[in-house]
Design a protein around this motif. Structure first.
Motif, PDB file in Angstrom:
ATOM      1  N   ALA A  20       0.803  -1.233   0.000  1.00 40.18           N
ATOM      2  CA  ALA A  20       0.000   0.000   0.000  1.00 40.18           C
ATOM      3  C   ALA A  20       0.831   1.277   0.000  1.00 40.18           C
ATOM      4  O   ALA A  20       0.282   2.359   0.162  1.00 40.18           O
ATOM      5  CB  ALA A  20      -0.980   0.021   1.173  1.00 40.18           C
ATOM      6  N   VAL A  21       2.143   1.184  -0.235  1.00 40.73           N
ATOM      7  CA  VAL A  21       2.959   2.396  -0.261  1.00 40.73           C
ATOM      8  C   VAL A  21       2.760   3.170  -1.563  1.00 40.73           C
ATOM      9  O   VAL A  21       3.087   4.344  -1.656  1.00 40.73           O
ATOM     10  CB  VAL A  21       4.450   2.077  -0.023  1.00 40.73           C
ATOM     11  CG1 VAL A  21       5.093   1.467  -1.266  1.00 40.73           C
ATOM     12  CG2 VAL A  21       5.215   3.311   0.429  1.00 40.73           C
ATOM     13  N   GLY A  22       2.219   2.496  -2.586  1.00 38.24           N
ATOM     14  CA  GLY A  22       1.982   3.163  -3.860  1.00 38.24           C
ATOM     15  C   GLY A  22       2.955   2.765  -4.954  1.00 38.24           C
ATOM     16  O   GLY A  22       3.128   3.508  -5.925  1.00 38.24           O
ATOM     17  N   LYS A  23       3.564   1.582  -4.844  1.00 39.35           N
ATOM     18  CA  LYS A  23       4.505   1.130  -5.875  1.00 39.35           C
ATOM     19  C   LYS A  23       3.829   1.094  -7.242  1.00 39.35           C
ATOM     20  O   LYS A  23       4.375   1.577  -8.226  1.00 39.35           O
ATOM     21  CB  LYS A  23       5.052  -0.262  -5.537  1.00 39.35           C
ATOM     22  CG  LYS A  23       5.875  -0.339  -4.278  1.00 39.35           C
ATOM     23  CD  LYS A  23       6.440  -1.728  -4.035  1.00 39.35           C
ATOM     24  CE  LYS A  23       5.415  -2.822  -3.849  1.00 39.35           C
ATOM     25  NZ  LYS A  23       4.639  -2.726  -2.605  1.00 39.35           N
ATOM     26  N   GLY A  24       2.640   0.513  -7.287  1.00 37.04           N
ATOM     27  CA  GLY A  24       1.921   0.408  -8.557  1.00 37.04           C
ATOM     28  C   GLY A  24       1.532   1.758  -9.115  1.00 37.04           C
ATOM     29  O   GLY A  24       1.579   1.984 -10.336  1.00 37.04           O
ATOM     30  N   THR A 171      16.457   5.425  -0.902  1.00 37.27           N
ATOM     31  CA  THR A 171      15.070   5.480  -0.447  1.00 37.27           C
ATOM     32  C   THR A 171      14.407   6.711  -1.051  1.00 37.27           C
ATOM     33  O   THR A 171      14.982   7.806  -1.047  1.00 37.27           O
ATOM     34  CB  THR A 171      14.986   5.564   1.091  1.00 37.27           C
ATOM     35  OG1 THR A 171      15.508   4.349   1.637  1.00 37.27           O
ATOM     36  CG2 THR A 171      13.548   5.746   1.566  1.00 37.27           C
ATOM     37  N   ILE A 172      13.207   6.512  -1.588  1.00 33.41           N
ATOM     38  CA  ILE A 172      12.372   7.605  -2.075  1.00 33.41           C
ATOM     39  C   ILE A 172      11.106   7.594  -1.228  1.00 33.41           C
ATOM     40  O   ILE A 172      10.465   6.553  -1.086  1.00 33.41           O
ATOM     41  CB  ILE A 172      12.005   7.433  -3.564  1.00 33.41           C
ATOM     42  CG1 ILE A 172      13.262   7.531  -4.431  1.00 33.41           C
ATOM     43  CG2 ILE A 172      10.963   8.467  -3.990  1.00 33.41           C
ATOM     44  CD1 ILE A 172      13.014   7.252  -5.911  1.00 33.41           C
ATOM     45  N   VAL A 177       3.044  11.432  -5.738  1.00 32.98           N
ATOM     46  CA  VAL A 177       3.321  10.430  -6.776  1.00 32.98           C
ATOM     47  C   VAL A 177       4.197  10.997  -7.889  1.00 32.98           C
ATOM     48  O   VAL A 177       5.184  10.378  -8.291  1.00 32.98           O
ATOM     49  CB  VAL A 177       2.001   9.857  -7.345  1.00 32.98           C
ATOM     50  CG1 VAL A 177       2.270   8.993  -8.564  1.00 32.98           C
ATOM     51  CG2 VAL A 177       1.272   9.062  -6.276  1.00 32.98           C
ATOM     52  N   ARG A 178       3.836  12.177  -8.398  1.00 36.14           N
ATOM     53  CA  ARG A 178       4.607  12.751  -9.498  1.00 36.14           C
ATOM     54  C   ARG A 178       6.064  12.981  -9.077  1.00 36.14           C
ATOM     55  O   ARG A 178       7.000  12.614  -9.784  1.00 36.14           O
ATOM     56  CB  ARG A 178       3.990  14.071  -9.965  1.00 36.14           C
ATOM     57  CG  ARG A 178       4.708  14.668 -11.188  1.00 36.14           C
ATOM     58  CD  ARG A 178       4.430  16.146 -11.360  1.00 36.14           C
ATOM     59  NE  ARG A 178       4.894  16.927 -10.235  1.00 36.14           N
ATOM     60  CZ  ARG A 178       6.174  17.242 -10.001  1.00 36.14           C
ATOM     61  NH1 ARG A 178       7.120  16.820 -10.810  1.00 36.14           N
ATOM     62  NH2 ARG A 178       6.509  17.953  -8.932  1.00 36.14           N
ATOM     63  N   GLU A 182       9.273  11.022 -10.674  1.00 38.57           N
ATOM     64  CA  GLU A 182      10.315  11.778 -11.376  1.00 38.57           C
ATOM     65  C   GLU A 182      11.682  11.554 -10.722  1.00 38.57           C
ATOM     66  O   GLU A 182      12.702  11.472 -11.405  1.00 38.57           O
ATOM     67  CB  GLU A 182       9.970  13.262 -11.427  1.00 38.57           C
ATOM     68  CG  GLU A 182       8.759  13.584 -12.290  1.00 38.57           C
ATOM     69  CD  GLU A 182       8.927  13.284 -13.777  1.00 38.57           C
ATOM     70  OE1 GLU A 182      10.077  13.090 -14.240  1.00 38.57           O
ATOM     71  OE2 GLU A 182       7.898  13.239 -14.485  1.00 38.57           O
ATOM     72  N   GLU A 183      11.704  11.445  -9.401  1.00 39.89           N
ATOM     73  CA  GLU A 183      12.966  11.146  -8.713  1.00 39.89           C
ATOM     74  C   GLU A 183      13.479   9.764  -9.125  1.00 39.89           C
ATOM     75  O   GLU A 183      14.675   9.566  -9.358  1.00 39.89           O
ATOM     76  CB  GLU A 183      12.775  11.221  -7.197  1.00 39.89           C
ATOM     77  CG  GLU A 183      14.055  11.044  -6.419  1.00 39.89           C
ATOM     78  CD  GLU A 183      13.897  11.191  -4.909  1.00 39.89           C
ATOM     79  OE1 GLU A 183      14.809  10.753  -4.185  1.00 39.89           O
ATOM     80  OE2 GLU A 183      12.865  11.730  -4.446  1.00 39.89           O
ATOM     81  N   LEU A 184      12.567   8.811  -9.245  1.00 40.01           N
ATOM     82  CA  LEU A 184      12.940   7.462  -9.665  1.00 40.01           C
ATOM     83  C   LEU A 184      13.528   7.468 -11.077  1.00 40.01           C
ATOM     84  O   LEU A 184      14.581   6.878 -11.329  1.00 40.01           O
ATOM     85  CB  LEU A 184      11.717   6.547  -9.591  1.00 40.01           C
ATOM     86  CG  LEU A 184      11.909   5.107 -10.055  1.00 40.01           C
ATOM     87  CD1 LEU A 184      12.904   4.380  -9.161  1.00 40.01           C
ATOM     88  CD2 LEU A 184      10.560   4.377 -10.053  1.00 40.01           C
ATOM     89  N   VAL A 185      12.867   8.154 -12.004  1.00 40.77           N
ATOM     90  CA  VAL A 185      13.361   8.212 -13.384  1.00 40.77           C
ATOM     91  C   VAL A 185      14.710   8.928 -13.439  1.00 40.77           C
ATOM     92  O   VAL A 185      15.611   8.513 -14.170  1.00 40.77           O
ATOM     93  CB  VAL A 185      12.320   8.873 -14.308  1.00 40.77           C
ATOM     94  CG1 VAL A 185      12.905   9.141 -15.697  1.00 40.77           C
ATOM     95  CG2 VAL A 185      11.081   7.992 -14.415  1.00 40.77           C
TER      96      VAL A 185
END
Length: 197
Positions: A20-24, A171-172, A177-178, A182-185
């Motif tokens: 439920a952290v929002g990975k999807g 860790t992010i 979400v946005r 964007e940090e992940l990309v």
């Protein structure tokens, strides 16, 4: 005279975190806004949730089909999650995409991330964390896809998953979400190096 700036070679980035952290949701944002990033589609034996499509969100398999793929070595990682359903990542597509030069993202659970670390230690492992425990509970209850017993199981699992954060390279915090996507990309495009033991 122009200076050649080295471009990092495409690599596998593994995104994991508690239930439920929002990975999807973060992965869906990446899929929509960054088509250059290839997202692996996992296999699962759990039933589809409303709005999920086979081959897009997951490959929905029955237990016999999943076990046949597992036993044939066709999965990069697999696990029984929350004590009930199988989840796994098909091996072939990951290797094909990386060989083609595209960055690849796996959105998987903690058990799966540990298995991928064993077979692909050069991948970058990113932990997606909630802003707080209370927010994680709110998200799980708010999505309304699990009954009370399943929520209790998932929250027990989430406590153990949160404790594993130090195993990851980065860790992010998923407070937006946005921003998190964007940090992940941005990390996928960087030459950020995995932690070494």
């Amino acid at each position: 005279m122009p200076v050649d700036v080295p471009v990092p070679a495409p690599r596998l980035v593994v995104l994991a975190g508690p239930t439920a952290v929002g990975k999807g949701t973060v992965a869906a944002y990446v899929r929509e806004h960054h088509p250059e990033v290839w997202l692996s589609v996992s296999c699962t034996t759990r039933p589809a949730r409303p709005g999920e499509r086979d081959g897009v969100h997951y490959h929905f398999l029955d237990r016999a089909d999943f076990e046949a793929q597992r036993d044939a070595g066709q999965l990069l990682e697999w696990a029984v999650v929350h004590g009930t359903n199988y989840y796994g990542t098909p091996r072939g597509p990951v290797h094909e995409v990386l060989a083609s030069g595209r960055p690849a993202l796996l959105e998987i659970d903690l058990q799966g991330a540990r298995q991928v670390r064993e077979s692909m230690p050069d991948a970058l492992f990113v932990f997606l964390a909630p802003p707080s425990w209370d927010e994680l509970v709110r998200r799980l209850v708010g999505r309304g896809t699990e009954d009370e017993a399943e929520r209790a199981r998932r929250l027990t699992t989430a406590r153990a998953e949160l404790a594993a954060q130090e195993e990851f390279d980065v860790t992010i915090v998923n407070d937006d979400v946005r921003r998190a996507a964007e940090e992940l990309v941005s990390l996928m495009r960087s030459d950020h190096q995995p932690k070494r033991d």
